[in-house]
Design a protein around this motif. Structure first.
Motif, PDB file in Angstrom:
ATOM      1  N   ILE A 198      -2.084   0.928  -4.472  1.00 22.02           N
ATOM      2  CA  ILE A 198      -1.066   1.823  -3.933  1.00 22.02           C
ATOM      3  C   ILE A 198      -1.127   3.463  -4.319  1.00 22.02           C
ATOM      4  N   THR A 199      -1.792   3.557  -5.647  1.00 20.76           N
ATOM      5  CA  THR A 199      -2.095   4.954  -5.867  1.00 20.76           C
ATOM      6  C   THR A 199      -3.283   5.442  -5.777  1.00 20.76           C
TER       7      THR A 199
ATOM      8  N   THR B   9       0.937  -1.162  -0.246  1.00 22.17           N
ATOM      9  CA  THR B   9      -0.033   0.004  -0.108  1.00 22.17           C
ATOM     10  C   THR B   9       0.832   1.209   0.060  1.00 22.17           C
ATOM     11  N   ALA B  10       0.414   2.382  -0.017  1.00 21.98           N
ATOM     12  CA  ALA B  10       0.991   3.575  -0.065  1.00 21.98           C
ATOM     13  C   ALA B  10       1.953   3.670   1.235  1.00 21.98           C
TER      14      ALA B  10
ATOM     15  N   ALA C 137       3.381   6.405  -4.853  1.00 21.31           N
ATOM     16  CA  ALA C 137       2.255   6.847  -4.168  1.00 21.31           C
ATOM     17  C   ALA C 137       1.825   8.029  -4.351  1.00 21.31           C
ATOM     18  N   ARG C 138       2.468   9.094  -5.115  1.00 23.44           N
ATOM     19  CA  ARG C 138       2.003  10.473  -5.332  1.00 23.44           C
ATOM     20  C   ARG C 138       1.784  10.502  -6.874  1.00 23.44           C
TER      21      ARG C 138
ATOM     22  N   LEU D 130       5.134   1.016   1.361  1.00 22.40           N
ATOM     23  CA  LEU D 130       6.108   1.023   0.180  1.00 22.40           C
ATOM     24  C   LEU D 130       7.602   0.840   0.821  1.00 22.40           C
TER      25      LEU D 130
END
Length: 328
Positions: free
Chosen positions: A200-201, A53-54, A116-117, A57
């Motif tokens: 994740i994103t 997940t974000a 993630a960003r 990571l």
């Protein structure tokens, strides 16, 4: 250029070599090359990790780097200095590994940028002869793409590239390179990667698959219902489907071939031989296939991600969603 000049002979020789290489690829199905198998290189099993997940990571990256470091030690103990060096490079603190498996030919999924960003994520899927031992050239393509995305992205847009060596690629001269077998086994893994990236994103992040050579067969086999905006096929020998409609995807499907790519000489046929399907059918850049054909530049089969190339510029435009800027 007058016939008989040195340059003219070189040009004709280049064409003969490309055609000969294509013939070898097709011929390898019926007349496989034999040779001693490379001894298995010892390596630990992949790190046992939950879906990333974000928020996890960094832990995922660290665990896979640790696994690569252990693989390097085991390869060195086995006497394989080349693989030990490749694994050791993977273990560098700067590397962002979503996955790593040092066993056999080796598998790795590496991230370039802040995943993630990211608002735009390009997944690079390689073709034949890509392994941990040859990973450097694949990584160079991913780095070039990441730099191009950063250069072309509008202000405030965050980009990332995922270099996915997540399947055992076929050898260029082998019985496997002209069938969909490896791609069929790889497709569920690519779909799982896309699912992980969606976890994740942020919602609304744009995903694109950029698929080179045999990697285009993998992308085609995974395409059915896949949650991506675009699928770009470059240097593709075919997909195993007769048309874009046969891929059963809502993504835009693109195709390009460089002017000097020897894949042009591969027959676009499909036949059942020896209990398997040989060949990949319709040429993806032909009107019959129905892809959005874009300009692949003047390069050869390994040149699509060269810095400054037209093909790389167009691939970045596709990944960014700047579809009206893609040149045909």
């Amino acid at each position: 250029m007058r016939p008989g000049t040195t340059a003219g002979w070189r040009r004709r020789a280049s064409r003969w070599c490309r055609a000969g290489g294509a013939a070898l690829i097709v011929g390898s199905v019926a007349f496989p090359l034999s040779g001693a198998a490379r001894p298995q290189i010892p390596a630990p099993a992949p790190a046992a990790l939950a879906a990333p997940t974000a928020g996890t990571l960094d832990e995922t990256y660290a665990a896979n780097r640790a696994n690569a470091a252990e693989a390097s030690r085991m390869a060195a103990g086995h006497g394989d200095r080349h693989r030990a060096a490749a694994d050791r490079s993977m273990a560098d603190p700067s590397r962002r590994l979503l996955a790593f498996d040092g066993r056999g030919a080796g598998l790795a999924t590496e991230v370039f940028g802040d995943l993630a960003r990211a608002d735009r994520v390009a997944v690079l899927v390689p073709g034949s002869d890509t392994s941990l031992d040859t990973y450097g050239r694949f990584r160079a393509a991913a780095l070039a793409l990441h730099r191009q995305l950063a250069a072309q992205a509008p202000d405030g847009t965050h980009t990332a590239v995922v270099a996915w060596l997540g399947y055992e690629t076929p050898g260029t001269i082998s019985t496997t390179v002209a069938t969909t077998d490896r791609a069929d086994r790889a497709a569920p893994k690519l779909r799982a990667l896309v699912d992980d990236l969606r976890g994740i994103t942020a919602p609304g992040t744009r995903l694109a698959l950029l698929c080179h050579s045999y990697g285009s067969v993998v992308c085609a086999r995974a395409a059915d219902g896949l949650d991506v905006a675009d699928i770009a096929l470059v240097g593709s020998p075919g997909t195993g489907a007769g048309t874009v409609a046969g891929l059963h995807t809502g993504a835009r499907v693109w195709a390009a071939r460089g002017a000097d790519d020897w894949v042009e000489h591969v027959p676009h046929l499909s036949a059942d031989l020896f209990g398997t399907t040989v060949g990949f059918g319709t040429d993806p850049v032909s009107p019959d296939f129905g892809a959005r054909v874009f300009d692949g530049g003047d390069g050869g089969h390994s040149d699509y991600f060269d810095a400054g190339s037209l093909s790389l510029t167009n691939l970045a435009r596709i990944a960014l969603g700047e579809i009206t800027e893609v040149t045909s």
